[in-house]
Design an enzyme around this catalytic site. Structure first.
Site, PDB file in Angstrom:
ATOM      1  CD  GLN A 276     -92.402 -44.360  -7.263  1.00 33.92           C
ATOM      2  OE1 GLN A 276     -93.578 -44.523  -6.695  1.00 33.92           O
ATOM      3  NE2 GLN A 276     -91.312 -44.061  -6.120  1.00 33.92           N
ATOM      4  CG  HIS A 277     -89.262 -49.051  -7.712  1.00 39.33           C
ATOM      5  ND1 HIS A 277     -88.985 -48.421  -6.446  1.00 39.33           N
ATOM      6  CD2 HIS A 277     -90.669 -49.168  -7.481  1.00 39.33           C
ATOM      7  CE1 HIS A 277     -90.090 -48.225  -5.721  1.00 39.33           C
ATOM      8  NE2 HIS A 277     -91.092 -48.914  -6.293  1.00 39.33           N
TER       9      HIS A 277
ATOM     10  CG  ASP B 170     -95.905 -44.665 -11.319  1.00 44.03           C
ATOM     11  OD1 ASP B 170     -95.498 -44.632  -9.962  1.00 44.03           O
ATOM     12  OD2 ASP B 170     -95.916 -45.690 -11.497  1.00 44.03           O
TER      13      ASP B 170
END
Length: 464
Positions: A72-73, A225
């Site tokens: 992520q991110h 995830d």
């Protein structure tokens, strides 16, 4: 019609692919390829690894549907033609800590929680965009679209033509800092404030809405995830999942969104239409790696050493902020070892202190989630760190609850495959697959371990 589906886990460290039977979930074939190390990566490295694992399993000709889950991110900036503007900044790149502080000060943490369910920290995409605007204004100006790793990979697999065709899902969008999981929409005002101008953002798809095709294979919407792991492990509403990998995470499936003004609990969405209150720590399995390397032993021997020391390590406490920390929000912190004496200056004590320190940080994460309405009958322990005999044995003494360790599996890739099966088979819920076997670990709680850890952590905080 093919009954095979595939799931991909494009993580920080590697790309994994599993092909499963859509009805039973039985694994048919799998492959993995490494990713380059670092916190700043050319997305082409992910693409190369993904195309390699697809080739390694014999291609997708017999695969009906595929979904991609990813870290992520990560900030993937694209220009008007769809070319990558600069290397992606990953979730564990903390250079945007100052930008995160700027953004929080501008409105205050409570306003951020009301807007998007989370208080920005250096991991979040929105802070990386502010960093880009502050430090690389030319690259910021060139940015015509912003995607997350799984968005970009799905888009490339679908042909990667117009940036207007980018897609994402609720779970990954909810980790950007400019998408409200509760309202199900982007907060473009926050996005513009971070980057300095508006840009194309991926269309947010429903949990089993197709994102396009690659050849004859239908592409699912994908997921972050942790949301994919929850789907892969079959988390129930009274479970808290603790994952010990590159990062440490604790999360639970919830019916209602979470709003934590302290910033500890992120109000994310899950991959089914529900919510995923989550706490993430930067320091997890890599602490074990570093300690084993410092002691000059294998991971197996590290585990044996940890189990040979007494619970509580005779007062030795490791606060394991070796990479700074995300929760609590201390991006520039360092680790600290407390209680070193002639008695505790041994490899066994240090090994156990490393395990207890990581688990105490994750136990704090579990407590934070429970404080916001989640329930916890048991802890499901997954991730590479869960394979350690020492972690499995010590975890129930720290968590104070039964710890269930499913058989080792690729739960993120498996969750993505389960989503792909949902896309292929339809229905109101993802298909039910028989779970892998598991072992239950129980032990009497040892509250003194967490009490000493809390004191050591507070000493570190007091020195800031």
């Amino acid at each position: 019609m093919s009954t095979l589906v595939a799931g991909i886990d494009s993580s920080t460290q590697s790309c994994k692919l599993v092909v499963r039977d859509a009805h039973s979930g039985v694994v048919v074939r799998s492959a993995t390829r490494p990713h380059p190390d670092g916190t700043e990566v050319d997305p082409e490295a992910w693409w190369s690894a993904m195309t390699a694992v697809i080739a390694d399993v014999g291609g997708l000709d017999d695969v009906a549907a595929l979904s991609i889950a990813a870290q992520q991110h990560g900030m993937v900036c694209l220009d008007e033609s769809g070319a990558v503007v600069r290397d992606a900044l990953l979730w564990n790149d903390t250079r945007s800590a100052g930008a995160a502080a700027e953004l929080v000060v501008e409105d205050g943490p409570a306003a951020w929680v009301r807007a998007v369910g989370s208080v920005p920290v250096a991991s979040f995409t929105v802070t990386k965009l502010r960093w880009l605007a502050n430090h690389e204004p030319r690259n910021a100006a060139r940015t015509a679209a912003v995607a997350l790793p799984h968005d970009w990979l799905t888009w490339r697999l679908a042909g990667g033509r117009s940036i207007d065709q980018l897609t994402t899902d609720r779970s990954d969008a909810s980790g950007t800092g400019y998408f409200s999981a509760a309202e199900g929409e982007y907060r473009r005002d926050l996005f513009v404030r971070a980057l300095g101008h508006d840009a194309v953002l991926p269309t947010v798809l429903a949990p089993h809405e197709p994102a396009g095709k690659t050849g004859k294979t239908v592409l699912g919407p994908g997921a972050g995830d942790n949301a994919a792991a929850a789907l892969g492990v079959g988390a129930q509403p009274d479970d808290v999942v603790v994952s010990i990998g590159t990062s440490g995470t604790a999360f639970a499936v919830a019916a209602r969104p979470t709003a934590d003004a302290s910033g500890s609990v992120a109000g994310f969405a899950d991959a089914t239409g529900r919510f995923l209150p989550l706490v993430c720590t930067l320091n997890a399995a890599r602490v074990f790696d570093a300690t084993a390397a410092m002691l000059g032993v294998s991971h197996e021997r590290f585990s044996e050493l940890a189990l040979s020391a007494p619970s509580g390590c005779d007062g030795l406490v490791l606060v394991p902020y070796l990479d700074g920390e995300r929760t609590p929000d201390l991006p520039k912190a360092t680790g600290a070892l407390h209680g070193m004496t002639m008695r505790t200056a041994s490899p066994a004590h240090l090994a156990r202190a490393a395990v207890e320190g990581v688990l105490c940080g994750l136990a704090d994460a579990v407590d934070a989630i429970l404080a916001h309405g989640a329930r916890c009958r048991r802890v499901l322990l997954i991730g590479g760190g869960a394979r350690s005999a020492a972690v499995r044995a010590i975890a129930p003494t720290v968590f104070g609850r039964p710890v269930v360790v499913p058989e080792p599996d690729e739960y993120v890739a498996g969750g993505a495959a389960r989503q792909a099966a949902w896309v292929q088979l339809g229905g109101d819920e993802p298909p039910r697959w028989a779970g892998a076997g598991s072992t239950v670990h129980e032990a009497d709680p040892v509250p003194a371990v967490r009490e000493r850890y809390a004191l050591a952590r507070q000493r570190l905080l007091d020195r800031r």
